[in-house]
Design an enzyme around this catalytic site. Structure first.
Site, short mmCIF file in Angstrom:
data_model
loop_
_atom_site.label_atom_id
_atom_site.label_comp_id
_atom_site.label_asym_id
_atom_site.label_seq_id
_atom_site.Cartn_x
_atom_site.Cartn_y
_atom_site.Cartn_z
N PRO A 16 0.68 -1.26 0.07
CA PRO A 16 -0.09 0.13 0.11
C PRO A 16 0.89 1.13 -0.13
CG PRO A 16 0.00 -1.05 2.24
CD PRO A 16 0.90 -1.90 1.03
N ALA A 18 0.54 5.51 -0.24
CA ALA A 18 -0.43 6.80 0.09
C ALA A 18 -0.44 7.48 -1.62
CB ALA A 18 -0.16 7.59 0.92
N GLN A 70 -5.83 -2.29 4.04
CA GLN A 70 -4.72 -2.08 4.99
C GLN A 70 -5.39 -0.91 5.84
OE1 GLN A 70 -1.06 0.21 5.03
NE2 GLN A 70 -0.10 -1.87 5.26
N CYS A 101 4.53 2.49 8.73
CA CYS A 101 4.54 3.79 8.29
C CYS A 101 5.67 4.66 8.99
CB CYS A 101 3.15 4.42 8.31
SG CYS A 101 3.11 6.23 7.31
N ASN A 203 10.52 -7.23 2.21
CA ASN A 203 10.10 -5.71 1.62
C ASN A 203 11.43 -5.01 1.52
OD1 ASN A 203 8.20 -2.99 2.25
ND2 ASN A 203 8.80 -3.81 0.29
N GLY A 204 11.79 -4.28 0.39
CA GLY A 204 12.83 -3.66 0.75
C GLY A 204 13.80 -3.81 -0.57
N ASP A 205 14.22 -2.60 -1.38
CA ASP A 205 15.18 -2.92 -2.40
C ASP A 205 14.84 -4.14 -3.44
OD1 ASP A 205 16.46 -0.83 -1.03
OD2 ASP A 205 17.86 -2.14 -0.31
N GLY A 227 6.83 -2.48 -3.32
CA GLY A 227 6.44 -1.05 -3.20
C GLY A 227 6.95 0.01 -4.50
N ARG A 228 8.02 0.53 -4.12
CA ARG A 228 8.64 1.68 -5.18
C ARG A 228 8.79 1.15 -6.39
NH1 ARG A 228 13.01 4.17 -2.08
NH2 ARG A 228 13.20 2.16 -1.19
#
Length: 369
Positions: A16, A18, A70, A101, A203-205, A227-228
């Site tokens: 998720p 924003a 979420q 967050c 999660n991450g990279d 995510g990104r």
């Protein structure tokens, strides 16, 4: 991978984000490959109060199944009421709880990545959520801790498993790291060792499907949260499906294909939002991500980024070279990055890791979605 009764393949979750993971973007990603696709973070209090903005944010498009929602909250009673509302009113098929967050307006109230430091308060929230979820699986997403001196993820993972949480996801950064530095994938491995009986997602990279495979191989995690890495690149989910199915095929769309996706994304946003002008203005933040690495002249870029209507945007996109191939070396960081100098916390938050006091007006300044 199973999240409660939900079969998830490939073992991939859209994180998720924003202002990003609204229904149009989720649909674009879902069309590329399977997994769970989670809506933007929803404030529990705002949902219980049936805030008008929040009720619009939890709308799912017709093809979205299963539906993942979420929730953010600090008060166990409010979180429990929100989860019960989701279950009883069939608002979603899966509830994820946000304890990751890092933004100041959340952590200064004791929420998000600040909350797992309060072990017993975390336990009360998870217990209330699971007790009110009925048949819906409850999961949680967290960070490794507030900072390197206040790591919480192992305790939080054990508490989650004990309270019946169906899966845990770990963004392997602290709140202080925000989105900077390098994710600590070894922490994901340690969490998997600590809670072997429920799925652990890393999660991450993850900037490419191959990154996801490397994370699973290195950490033993059951799946990944992206995510990104998918910003301006919904076809990353096609790559992830191929990778987990054992295929080396990867999506490499031309600029023409990217432009068509951009036009469709914007069209879906116009259909989803109240006004075309607002929808196009909101879409602008995606443009740089979509065009990353492509050669686009200054005037053509200006026309696209300053469009005020869908027609103007389409006219600008039509000027791009449709035959320009996918640029190399674009599996690199996207979106916000950088570390923080401090994490904003309620006064005295670190004094006692075990108290269950809910900060006064814990959700007041984020009520409304």
């Amino acid at each position: 991978m199973k999240i409660g009764p939900i079969e998830v393949w490939p073992p991939v979750v859209l994180a998720p984000m924003a202002g990003i993971t609204n229904a149009p973007f989720r649909v674009l990603c879902r069309e590329q490959g399977g997994g769970l696709f989670v809506c933007e973070m929803i404030t529990s209090r705002a949902l219980v109060e049936r805030n008008a903005k929040t009720m619009k944010m939890i709308r799912f498009a017709e093809p979205e199944r299963p539906r993942s929602l979420q929730l953010y909250g600090v008060d166990p009673v409010t979180v429990g009421r929100a989860v019960k509302m989701v279950a009883e009113e069939d608002l979603a098929d899966h509830v994820d709880l946000n304890f990751g967050c890092p933004v100041p307006k959340v952590t200064r109230r004791g929420g998000g990545s600040a909350l797992p430091y309060k072990r017993n308060l975390l336990r009360r929230i998870l217990r209330a959520a699971v007790a009110n979820a009925g048949p819906l699986p409850v999961t949680m997403k967290m960070r490794t801790g507030i900072d390197d001196d206040h790591l919480t993820y192992l305790d939080a993972g054990r508490i989650a498993a004990e309270e019946g949480v169906a899966a845990v996801a770990l963004h392997a950064r602290t709140a202080l790291q925000h989105y900077g530095g390098t994710a600590d994938w070894d922490a994901i491995a340690r969490l998997k060792e600590a809670v072997p009986d429920i799925p652990v997602l890393g999660n991450g990279d993850i900037w490419s499907a191959d990154d996801a495979l490397r994370m699973v191989a290195r950490t033993g995690c059951d799946g990944v949260v992206v995510g990104r890495g998918c910003l301006g690149r919904p076809w990353l989910f096609r790559d992830l499906r191929s990778a987990f199915d054992g295929s080396a095929e990867r999506a490499r769309p031309s600029l023409g294909e990217v432009a068509r996706t951009m036009a469709r994304h914007a069209t879906m946003m116009v259909e989803a939002f109240d006004t075309e002008r607002y929808a196009i203005a909101d879409f602008r933040k995606h443009i740089g991500w979509y065009l990353k690495g492509f050669t686009v002249g200054a005037e053509a870029r200006r026309r696209v980024t300053t469009a005020d209507s869908l027609d103007e945007l389409r006219e600008g996109l039509a000027e791009l070279d449709p035959d320009q191939p996918w640029p190399p070396h674009t599996d690199t960081p996207r979106g916000k990055s950088g570390e923080r100098t401090k994490v904003h916390l309620p006064e005295g938050w670190l004094d006692d890791a075990w108290d269950t006091v809910v900060p006064e007006d814990a959700e007041s300044d984020v009520s409304g979605g």
